[in-house]
Design a protein around this motif. Structure first.
Motif: not given
Length: 720
Positions: A304-319
């Motif tokens: 809220i304070e910085e009004n920005n986003t960042r990706v903490a974790l990314h997960e992918t799958d073939e299905a």
């Protein structure tokens, strides 16, 4: 063939079965004669030493929330009772604020869809014993602020906040409109497939409210005739995105309580937002963001304070990736996460930046539920199938991945409800031979301390009945050992030949072969066995709890491998000396109806009859989130949709076929059955069908289930 058996009988030994005189009737099954006792709306109190449950005194017509002591199981006090509430003659659920000095009471509740409901709500103050009505209207999802001074809720697709001190109500959003804009609660498809309704969350200190906005103006509408009792029918019209069609556009906002300012969270890549959850830091919101194919998941953090986003974790799958409610932030904002990334569903511990600290569970078995984290003793509690895929046990493991301990001791299905401080848990246990039993257990050792509820009266009631056993085994077909149960007549004679009636569901990740107390359907199967049928169920490829590869084999081809397995299992069983291979039938409901339809069409040389209740007959007719998760879109995978759709194989029908549907099924639309009927008519095929006016996907109410099961029983007797 590898086998494991549970041969114990529901009755008190073999002698009881051989001398039994009573036979189960459909009237008893659907009249509730064999219902089990449980514990209603159990809540662990904040002090960790007590719990509350909802009680209903039928004789005096009094509803109450009563508090009990874990150590003695004795009632400590009545928190609230309708005996003391003149304006509230009854309530059906309750919820405490964080400090447990107020309780929210739900009355006059009316279901909207499967999980959503409208109701009249009151806040009861435990100190002054006074009640406050939240709104003169029926509202949705009222939720206390962390300090208990406010309640946020949704009315007519807009969010409101009521200040319990001043009595003032603030309208947070103003653009809500039926079949167009929804704020704070989910649309139909999110509710059904992502399994949540409330789409707003208070932050840790109650200064901000995050909410999801759904713009469904471009989503196609679906309409259902409601026949009712008036001279002219009415129509229910709602937004329902079918496979390949437009979904609602979702966006995320954070509303400031003090200044009334609303900030939009920048999530340009978000096609689905299946979960939002504040961390322990009141400034930091976590958002799960999913692509349309549902095979790329980001855990995004918004400040809220910085009004920005960042990706903490990314997960992918073939299905595809399944969405859960297991994300848990610890005091340091590191978090617990579950994933199938090693081939089985397991528990992982990450720091706030998404760096893996440790995989906590590991092995060729699945974690089936995550219960929580004991900060004081640094232990994680969960349920798994480590003791066999048909069983469930409660376990604990330390945050360092060591000291794994099985806390449940009885084989079967165990499920736990922990006290707030994780010193106790109430274990619910059942098996194929043991009805539900609730016990108080020590969370440190798993030791049973006291029995709370049992169903011994039901077992006693069942003694005079002729109830054959449900036997568990595996059957080897198409290169796999598949879990199976079978019920044979109590007077089974291996020298005789019996007709075989198969049941299955078969949907992705599902399970029907489980070591737990039976449902109403199991009594029906035992009734059929008493009439000379063998009943069996096989969990084929695509079902759950045997690893991701086994479950996801059916990706992009729903109805191919599952049908092959049912046909092969029927053929293998038909070779057994005691089964008449010319008299094999199959049935199922919903996905199971899709399967039974395909089985009698593609396996027309194997199955003599089939019953399909509320079946999908073409996945093009079903919703986006579920269907595209397993099939992608029809535009990308036309053959996957069409090659395994029953409507495209109607000309193959040879045996007896019964189609059943409710006209008010908002889930699997009656359109599926109507299109199947037309296909059968044009193929000049004879069949039976039953339509239930104004009944939804469950087809129940009054004598509806009794009439339906009577019809199905008669159909089986006539055609098998």
């Amino acid at each position: 063939m590898k086998k494991y058996f549970i041969f114990s009988f529901l009755l008190m030994g073999l002698t009881g079965i051989l001398t039994a005189q009573k036979h189960i009737t459909l009237e008893e099954i659907w009249g509730g004669a064999f219902s089990t006792r449980g514990m209603e709306v159990l809540h662990s109190m904040k002090n960790g030493k007590q719990y509350s449950i909802l009680n209903f005194d039928k004789e005096q017509r009094v509803v109450s929330v009563d508090k009990y002591d874990y150590s003695t199981l004795e009632k400590v006090e009545t928190i609230v009772s309708t005996r003391d509430l003149e304006e509230i003659p009854y309530f059906t659920s309750y919820a405490f604020n964080q400090d447990e000095n107020k309780v929210l009471l739900a009355t006059d509740v009316e279901p909207v869809y499967r999980r959503s409901k409208l109701g009249t709500y009151y806040v009861y103050d435990l100190a002054d014993r006074k009640t406050v009505k939240l709104s003169e209207h029926r509202i949705q999802e009222p939720t206390f602020s962390p300090d208990g001074t406010k309640v946020a809720f949704v009315f007519n697709n807009n969010i409101y906040i009521k200040d319990l001190h001043s009595g003032e109500t603030t309208q947070v959003t103003t653009d809500g409109e039926k079949n167009s804009i929804i704020n704070g609660v989910t649309d139909w498809v999110y509710e059904e497939e992502f399994a949540f309704v409330r789409a707003f969350e208070w932050n840790a200190d109650g200064t901000h409210l995050a909410y999801i906005r759904f713009d469904e103006s471009e989503v196609p509408e679906f309409s259902m005739d409601i026949y009712g009792k008036d001279l002219y029918p009415s129509q229910q019209v709602f937004k329902y995105p079918k496979a390949g069609e437009n979904n609602a556009e979702v966006s995320l906002y954070v509303y400031g309580i003090s200044d009334g300012a609303t900030e939009k969270v920048d999530l340009e890549e978000a096609y689905y937002i299946p979960r939002i959850q504040w961390t322990n830091d009141a400034d930091l919101l976590s958002i799960q963001v999913l692509n349309r194919h549902q095979n790329n998941l980001d855990l995004v953090l918004y400040s809220i304070e910085e009004n920005n986003t960042r990706v903490a974790l990314h997960e992918t799958d073939e299905a595809y990736i399944d969405i859960t409610d297991n994300l848990t932030f610890l005091k340091d904002n590191s978090f617990i996460w579950t994933s199938e990334k090693d081939g089985y569903n397991h528990i992982y511990h990450y720091d706030i930046n998404g760096k893996l600290i440790r995989q906590l569970t590991e092995g060729p078995w699945e974690v089936t539920r995550y219960y929580g984290y004991d900060q004081k003793r640094k232990r994680v509690f969960y349920q798994s199938v480590e003791n066999g895929s048909v069983n469930r046990d409660v376990y604990a493991v330390k945050l360092n991945g060591k000291g794994k301990q099985r806390l449940s001791s009885q084989e079967g299905t165990n499920s736990a409800t922990f006290s707030a401080d994780f010193s106790y848990f109430i274990n619910s246990h059942s098996s194929v031979t043991s009805p539900p039993r609730y016990t108080l257990n020590d969370a440190g050792t798993g030791k049973e301390l006291r029995e709370i509820v049992n169903n011994e009266k039901l077992l006693k009631k069942l003694e005079p009945y002729e109830l054959p056993a449900k036997e568990f085994s595996t059957i080897h077909v198409n290169g796999n050992d598949l879990n199976m149960w079978m019920i044979r007549p109590a007077d089974f004679d291996p020298a005789k030949k019996y007709p075989l009636f198969m049941f299955q569901y078969s949907g992705p990740g599902s399970q029907q072969v489980a070591n737990q107390w039976g449902s109403s359907n199991d009594y029906w199967y035992q009734m059929l066995a008493g009439q000379g049928y063998i009943v069996a169920c096989v969990d084929g490829r695509g079902t759950g709890f045997k690893g991701a590869e086994f479950k996801k084999l059916t990706y992009q081809e729903l109805g191919k491998y599952e049908v092959e397995d049912q046909i092969a299992a029927a053929k293998e069983l038909g070779q057994r000396a005691y089964i008449d291979e010319g008299r094999i039938g199959i049935w199922g409901w919903s996905y199971g109806g899709f399967m039974s339809s395909n089985c009698i069409l593609k396996g027309n040389d194997v199955f003599k009859m089939a019953i399909a209740v509320a079946p999908v007959t073409n996945w093009r007719f079903y919703d986006t989130i579920y269907t595209e998760r397993y099939m992608r879109t029809p535009q990308e995978n036309a053959s996957g949709y069409d090659d395994n759709s029953p409507v495209n194989h109607a000309d193959k029908l040879k045996g007896a076929y019964l189609l059943v549907h409710g006209t008010a099924d908002d889930n699997v639309h009656v359109q599926n059955t109507m299109r199947m009927v037309e296909a059968l008519v044009q193929a000049n095929k004879q069949f039976d069908w039953a339509i239930y006016p104004d009944k939804n996907h469950g087809i129940y109410g009054g004598n509806t289930r009794l009439q339906l099961y009577t019809k199905m029983t008669d159909f089986i007797e006539k055609n098998l």
